[in-house]
Design an enzyme around this catalytic site. Structure first.
Site, short mmCIF file in Angstrom:
data_model
loop_
_atom_site.label_atom_id
_atom_site.label_comp_id
_atom_site.label_asym_id
_atom_site.label_seq_id
_atom_site.Cartn_x
_atom_site.Cartn_y
_atom_site.Cartn_z
N HIS A 1 -59.07 -18.64 26.62
CA HIS A 1 -60.03 -19.46 25.89
C HIS A 1 -59.36 -20.72 25.36
O HIS A 1 -59.85 -21.83 25.56
CB HIS A 1 -60.63 -18.70 24.71
CG HIS A 1 -61.37 -19.59 23.76
ND1 HIS A 1 -62.68 -19.97 23.96
CD2 HIS A 1 -60.97 -20.22 22.62
CE1 HIS A 1 -63.04 -20.80 22.99
NE2 HIS A 1 -62.03 -20.96 22.17
N GLU B 1 -66.72 -26.24 20.35
CA GLU B 1 -66.85 -24.92 20.97
C GLU B 1 -68.07 -24.82 21.90
O GLU B 1 -67.96 -24.26 22.99
CB GLU B 1 -66.93 -23.82 19.90
CG GLU B 1 -65.66 -23.62 19.10
CD GLU B 1 -64.46 -23.08 19.93
OE1 GLU B 1 -63.39 -22.93 19.36
OE2 GLU B 1 -64.62 -22.83 21.14
N HIS C 1 -59.90 -25.34 25.74
CA HIS C 1 -59.68 -26.45 24.80
C HIS C 1 -58.72 -27.53 25.29
O HIS C 1 -58.90 -28.71 24.97
CB HIS C 1 -59.11 -25.90 23.48
CG HIS C 1 -60.12 -25.25 22.59
ND1 HIS C 1 -61.06 -25.96 21.87
CD2 HIS C 1 -60.33 -23.95 22.29
CE1 HIS C 1 -61.81 -25.12 21.16
NE2 HIS C 1 -61.39 -23.90 21.41
N SER D 1 -65.05 -21.56 28.90
CA SER D 1 -64.20 -20.39 29.19
C SER D 1 -65.04 -19.12 29.33
O SER D 1 -64.51 -18.02 29.37
CB SER D 1 -63.16 -20.20 28.08
OG SER D 1 -63.81 -20.10 26.82
N1 HBI Z 1 -56.87 -20.34 14.36
N2 HBI Z 1 -55.54 -20.04 16.26
C1 HBI Z 1 -56.69 -20.48 15.70
N3 HBI Z 1 -57.64 -21.05 16.48
C2 HBI Z 1 -58.81 -21.51 15.95
O1 HBI Z 1 -59.67 -22.04 16.68
C3 HBI Z 1 -59.02 -21.38 14.55
C4 HBI Z 1 -58.00 -20.79 13.79
N4 HBI Z 1 -58.17 -20.67 12.45
C5 HBI Z 1 -59.32 -21.19 11.75
C6 HBI Z 1 -60.36 -21.70 12.67
N5 HBI Z 1 -60.18 -21.84 13.98
C7 HBI Z 1 -61.73 -22.07 12.11
O2 HBI Z 1 -61.91 -21.41 10.90
C8 HBI Z 1 -61.87 -23.55 11.88
O3 HBI Z 1 -62.23 -24.11 13.09
C9 HBI Z 1 -62.97 -23.84 10.89
FE FE Z 2 -61.98 -22.15 20.40
#
Ligand code: HBI
Ligand code: FE
Length: 291
Positions: free
Chosen positions: A143, A189, A148, A208
């Protein structure tokens, strides 16, 4: 703020959210939750699963993913196995100054935003189980990398994501995180974008996904309506079903410019308004027909 307590608190929440318990090894993570990818530790079976995921998804991209995604994915040469983040980072850094950092999985909001604000994209190191081929709740390396990373080659999108990270740090001080998370959800997303040939996908969660990439463009059930910042920030979302509403931007410049204003007064106003259910349309909203 006591960092140790924060970690314990974070892991408690993470365990509650995780379907298979906490899957990454956080013990080796530094203060920024960064670890080594340890690319040598991936098994031949995991590389084979990656190839199957990649091949299935790549076949679905033409006519569905935006051209920028398709062109950028090709530059990553990631079809033959789980990619080495350092190699991808070198290519990405030349294009837009972004690098990837390996993380054990979801990391605290504040840490996540700090990485984005510094043009570092956190990529989960673990790969889903074969049984999760078609659906996984938490972000895994497929994903995060396949979904991304390609768009980070676009200068405008890359600038937007850095601004998003800075905005996230500010949102944490204004208790605006819920609004910003919805913005991320319905754009980075699950966002759709206009093209001469019709609607196309740029959201990583769709790109994804084996099923949603066609559903979001052709199924009559979901609404597809023009992106509007405050409308999106008010709209609830569900994490374990296909989206009931998709928001469409004209181009990445719109995403960048529409999210430029200071969100402080917007958060204050939105706090006085009810949130909107995921599947509703506002009276004056026009929808895009399915492709
Ligand atoms: N951590 N590894 C990872 N990937 C994310 O997309 C991610 C995260 N921590 C917080 C988060 N996304 C979301 O809470 C924020 O996009 C708001
Ligand atoms: Fe994501």
């Amino acid at each position: 703020m006591n960092a140790a307590v924060d970690r314990a608190d974070f892991f408690k929440t993470l365990a509650e959210k995780s379907t298979h318990g906490i899957r990454g090894d956080y013990s080796l993570a530094d203060d920024h939750y960064v670890i080594n990818q340890d690319w040598g530790a991936y098994t031949p079976e995991q590389h084979a699963l990656w190839r199957r995921l990649y091949a299935r998804q790549a076949r679905l991209l033409p006519g569905r993913a935006c051209d920028l995604f398709i062109d950028s994915l090709a530059r990553l040469n990631a079809a033959d196995g789980i990619p080495q983040f350092e190699v991808a980072s070198d290519a990405l850094a030349k294009a837009t100054g972004w690098r990837l950092v390996a993380v054990p999985g979801l990391i605290p909001d504040q840490v996540f935003f700090e990485h984005l604000a510094n043009r570092r994209f956190p990529v989960t190191v673990w790969l889903r189980q074969p049984a999760e081929f078609d659906y996984i709740v938490e972000p895994d390396v497929f994903h995060d990398f396949f979904g991304h990373v390609p768009l980070l080659f676009d200068p405008v999108f890359a600038d937007h994501l850095q601004e998003y990270g800075k905005g996230g740090l500010k949102a944490l001080t204004l208790d605006g995180l819920a609004f910003l998370a919805r913005l991320y959800w319905y754009t980075v997303e699950f966002g759709l974008i206009q093209s001469e040939q019709g609607l196309r996908v740029y959201g990583a969660g769709i790109l994804s996904s084996g099923g949603e990439i066609d559903y979001c463009l052709t199924h009559p059930a979901p609404h597809r309506t023009a992106f509007d910042l405050e409308r999106v920030m008010r709209t609830l979302y569900k994490i374990d079903t296909y989206q009931e509403t998709y928001f469409v931007i004209r181009n990445f410049h719109q995403l960048f410019t529409d999210t430029q204003p200071d969100f402080t007064p917007i958060y204050a106003r939105l706090k006085t308004l009810p949130s909107l259910p995921a599947g509703m349309l506002l009276p004056d909203e026009v929808t895009f027909p399915p492709n």
